[in-house]
Design an enzyme around this catalytic site. Structure first.
Site, PDB file in Angstrom:
ATOM      1  N   GLY A  10       0.820  -1.212   0.000  1.00 56.13           N
ATOM      2  CA  GLY A  10       0.000   0.000   0.000  1.00 56.13           C
ATOM      3  C   GLY A  10       0.851   1.258   0.000  1.00 56.13           C
ATOM      4  O   GLY A  10       2.088   1.202   0.000  1.00 56.13           O
ATOM      5  N   GLN A  11       0.187   2.414  -0.006  1.00 53.69           N
ATOM      6  CA  GLN A  11       0.903   3.690  -0.042  1.00 53.69           C
ATOM      7  C   GLN A  11       1.846   3.850   1.143  1.00 53.69           C
ATOM      8  O   GLN A  11       3.031   4.161   0.976  1.00 53.69           O
ATOM      9  CB  GLN A  11      -0.105   4.849  -0.032  1.00 53.69           C
ATOM     10  CG  GLN A  11      -0.971   4.951  -1.257  1.00 53.69           C
ATOM     11  CD  GLN A  11      -1.863   6.173  -1.191  1.00 53.69           C
ATOM     12  OE1 GLN A  11      -1.538   7.239  -1.691  1.00 53.69           O
ATOM     13  NE2 GLN A  11      -3.014   6.037  -0.556  1.00 53.69           N
ATOM     14  N   VAL A  12       1.332   3.626   2.350  1.00 55.96           N
ATOM     15  CA  VAL A  12       2.155   3.771   3.547  1.00 55.96           C
ATOM     16  C   VAL A  12       3.194   2.650   3.616  1.00 55.96           C
ATOM     17  O   VAL A  12       4.360   2.889   3.939  1.00 55.96           O
ATOM     18  CB  VAL A  12       1.281   3.788   4.813  1.00 55.96           C
ATOM     19  CG1 VAL A  12       2.143   3.825   6.072  1.00 55.96           C
ATOM     20  CG2 VAL A  12       0.334   4.982   4.789  1.00 55.96           C
ATOM     21  N   ALA A  59      -4.826  -2.346   6.037  1.00 51.24           N
ATOM     22  CA  ALA A  59      -6.156  -1.847   6.407  1.00 51.24           C
ATOM     23  C   ALA A  59      -7.116  -2.016   5.246  1.00 51.24           C
ATOM     24  O   ALA A  59      -6.709  -2.065   4.083  1.00 51.24           O
ATOM     25  CB  ALA A  59      -6.096  -0.366   6.802  1.00 51.24           C
ATOM     26  N   THR A  61      -9.466   0.052   3.387  1.00 51.09           N
ATOM     27  CA  THR A  61      -9.625   1.505   3.296  1.00 51.09           C
ATOM     28  C   THR A  61     -10.705   1.954   2.313  1.00 51.09           C
ATOM     29  O   THR A  61     -10.878   3.153   2.110  1.00 51.09           O
ATOM     30  CB  THR A  61      -8.296   2.164   2.895  1.00 51.09           C
ATOM     31  OG1 THR A  61      -7.854   1.601   1.652  1.00 51.09           O
ATOM     32  CG2 THR A  61      -7.236   1.933   3.968  1.00 51.09           C
ATOM     33  N   TYR A  98      -1.590   1.953  12.554  1.00 46.20           N
ATOM     34  CA  TYR A  98      -2.106   3.194  11.959  1.00 46.20           C
ATOM     35  C   TYR A  98      -3.620   3.228  12.005  1.00 46.20           C
ATOM     36  O   TYR A  98      -4.285   2.252  11.665  1.00 46.20           O
ATOM     37  CB  TYR A  98      -1.607   3.349  10.522  1.00 46.20           C
ATOM     38  CG  TYR A  98      -0.104   3.370  10.441  1.00 46.20           C
ATOM     39  CD1 TYR A  98       0.619   4.495  10.820  1.00 46.20           C
ATOM     40  CD2 TYR A  98       0.602   2.246  10.035  1.00 46.20           C
ATOM     41  CE1 TYR A  98       2.004   4.512  10.793  1.00 46.20           C
ATOM     42  CE2 TYR A  98       1.986   2.242  10.003  1.00 46.20           C
ATOM     43  CZ  TYR A  98       2.680   3.369  10.386  1.00 46.20           C
ATOM     44  OH  TYR A  98       4.050   3.369  10.369  1.00 46.20           O
ATOM     45  N   ASP A 101      -8.713   9.521  11.427  1.00 45.65           N
ATOM     46  CA  ASP A 101      -9.582  10.540  12.023  1.00 45.65           C
ATOM     47  C   ASP A 101     -11.045  10.105  12.010  1.00 45.65           C
ATOM     48  O   ASP A 101     -11.867  10.667  12.727  1.00 45.65           O
ATOM     49  CB  ASP A 101      -9.446  11.849  11.255  1.00 45.65           C
ATOM     50  CG  ASP A 101      -9.970  11.746   9.827  1.00 45.65           C
ATOM     51  OD1 ASP A 101     -11.137  12.096   9.604  1.00 45.65           O
ATOM     52  OD2 ASP A 101      -9.229  11.297   8.942  1.00 45.65           O
ATOM     53  N   TYR A 124     -16.539   1.962   8.201  1.00 48.51           N
ATOM     54  CA  TYR A 124     -15.070   2.004   8.173  1.00 48.51           C
ATOM     55  C   TYR A 124     -14.529   2.553   9.489  1.00 48.51           C
ATOM     56  O   TYR A 124     -13.644   1.960  10.118  1.00 48.51           O
ATOM     57  CB  TYR A 124     -14.593   2.864   7.000  1.00 48.51           C
ATOM     58  CG  TYR A 124     -13.138   3.240   7.086  1.00 48.51           C
ATOM     59  CD1 TYR A 124     -12.135   2.317   6.819  1.00 48.51           C
ATOM     60  CD2 TYR A 124     -12.755   4.543   7.456  1.00 48.51           C
ATOM     61  CE1 TYR A 124     -10.796   2.670   6.912  1.00 48.51           C
ATOM     62  CE2 TYR A 124     -11.423   4.903   7.548  1.00 48.51           C
ATOM     63  CZ  TYR A 124     -10.441   3.959   7.266  1.00 48.51           C
ATOM     64  OH  TYR A 124      -9.119   4.313   7.372  1.00 48.51           O
ATOM     65  N   TRP A 149      -6.486  11.796   5.520  1.00 50.90           N
ATOM     66  CA  TRP A 149      -6.362  12.170   4.106  1.00 50.90           C
ATOM     67  C   TRP A 149      -5.019  11.730   3.507  1.00 50.90           C
ATOM     68  O   TRP A 149      -4.271  12.543   2.954  1.00 50.90           O
ATOM     69  CB  TRP A 149      -6.544  13.674   3.944  1.00 50.90           C
ATOM     70  CG  TRP A 149      -7.886  14.200   4.344  1.00 50.90           C
ATOM     71  CD1 TRP A 149      -8.837  13.577   5.103  1.00 50.90           C
ATOM     72  CD2 TRP A 149      -8.428  15.492   4.018  1.00 50.90           C
ATOM     73  NE1 TRP A 149      -9.933  14.396   5.260  1.00 50.90           N
ATOM     74  CE2 TRP A 149      -9.712  15.574   4.605  1.00 50.90           C
ATOM     75  CE3 TRP A 149      -7.949  16.579   3.299  1.00 50.90           C
ATOM     76  CZ2 TRP A 149     -10.524  16.697   4.494  1.00 50.90           C
ATOM     77  CZ3 TRP A 149      -8.754  17.703   3.182  1.00 50.90           C
ATOM     78  CH2 TRP A 149     -10.032  17.763   3.773  1.00 50.90           C
TER      79      TRP A 149
END
Length: 297
Positions: A10-12, A59, A61, A98, A101, A124, A149
């Site tokens: 994933g991105q992270v 996750a 998402t 992780y 919000d 979610y 975000w």
């Protein structure tokens, strides 16, 4: 130190692999090697590899899909963190997890503090909160980084979507009443690296708990889009749209299966004090990310 990164594709996860490589032996198994939806497979992998630290970037998402695919969202967002926390508790290891919000109500206009009451407005958020609570109640040493975000120079994100649409269209309508701080995956990985370095060099110099991880400042999705186009043009990225071609609309004009929080602001004083750092502005982070995209084209 053997570090296991879950959700490494994933991105992270991608940015974590780049940032944590200097800390030791980094494991980032893909789905073919480790199916995170399979609890037995996860237990077998942990028993075989015996990581010293787990960084859980996995996750579910897809916010809208979570409304109808609740079982998988619960598995990845709640049950998996609980399973990883149990391993860390039994082996006296640290777990970095992780969160989002979305665990808060999304109401009001003041930044959320880590100790504020929670109250997710969609499935979610409810599953992410369940994961947070499982980690916190496990007794393991843990850092829960709640962010907002998330985007990056790679993969699918609001940034990627805007650059694609901005190259194709001269006009777009973007929501302007949801407020938060766009957070690049690179920043998340960098702060994680700083936290792990501190734990590695000074022992348990950080207190287990929830920390907000986001840049300084705030904007709307509309403001984010306008800044993306301005920065992209400066970086030499070809666009059909100009910032004035981006119209602002309220959330009510863009209905989605899952409700969205209007207030995603996160106070970051706690993490700044704990790590002795100053979080950068979201604008400066966006510029760095767009420059990376431009240089790769």
């Amino acid at each position: 130190m053997k570090v296991l990164i879950t959700g490494g594709s994933g991105q992270v996860g991608f940015e974590l692999q780049r940032q944590l490589a200097t800390l030791g032996d980094v494991l980032a198994p893909g789905r073919a090697e480790l199916d995170l939806s399979d609890a037995n497979a996860v237990n077998a992998y942990l028993a075989k590899q015996q990581p010293d630290v787990i960084v859980n970037a996995a996750a579910y998402t897809a916010v809208d899909n979570a409304e109808s695919d609740r079982a998988m969202a619960e598995r990845l967002n709640a049950e998996l963190p609980a399973q990883l926390a149990e391993y860390c508790q039994q082996n006296s290891n640290w777990l970095i997890h992780y969160s989002s919000d979305y665990v808060y109500t999304g109401e009001g206009s003041t930044p959320w503090q880590e100790g504020d009451a929670t109250g997710p407005c969609n499935a979610y958020g409810a599953t992410k909160l369940a994961g947070d609570e499982a980690v916190a109640n496990s007794g393991c040493q843990h850092l829960i980084f709640r962010t907002s975000w998330v985007y990056s120079a790679f993969g699918k994100s609001f940034l990627a979507t805007m650059l694609r649409l901005g190259a194709e269209r001269s006009a777009l309508s973007i929501i302007n009443d949801q407020i938060g701080a766009p957070t690049p995956a690179r920043l998340i990985a960098l702060v994680t690296q700083q936290a792990l370095t501190r734990l590695q060099s000074e022992g348990a110099a950080l207190t287990s708990g929830v920390y907000h991880l986001a840049p300084r400042g705030e904007t709307s999705w509309h403001g984010f889009a306008c800044e993306i186009f301005q920065v992209a043009k400066k970086a030499g990225i070809s666009l059909a749209i100009a910032p004035e071609g981006v119209s602002a609309i309220p959330t009510t004009e863009y209905p989605t299966p899952a409700a969205r929080p209007l207030n995603s602001r996160l106070a970051v004083d706690k993490i700044e004090k704990a790590l002795a750092i100053q979080m950068p502005t979201w604008q400066s982070q966006l510029a760095l990310t767009v420059e990376e995209i431009a240089s790769s084209r």
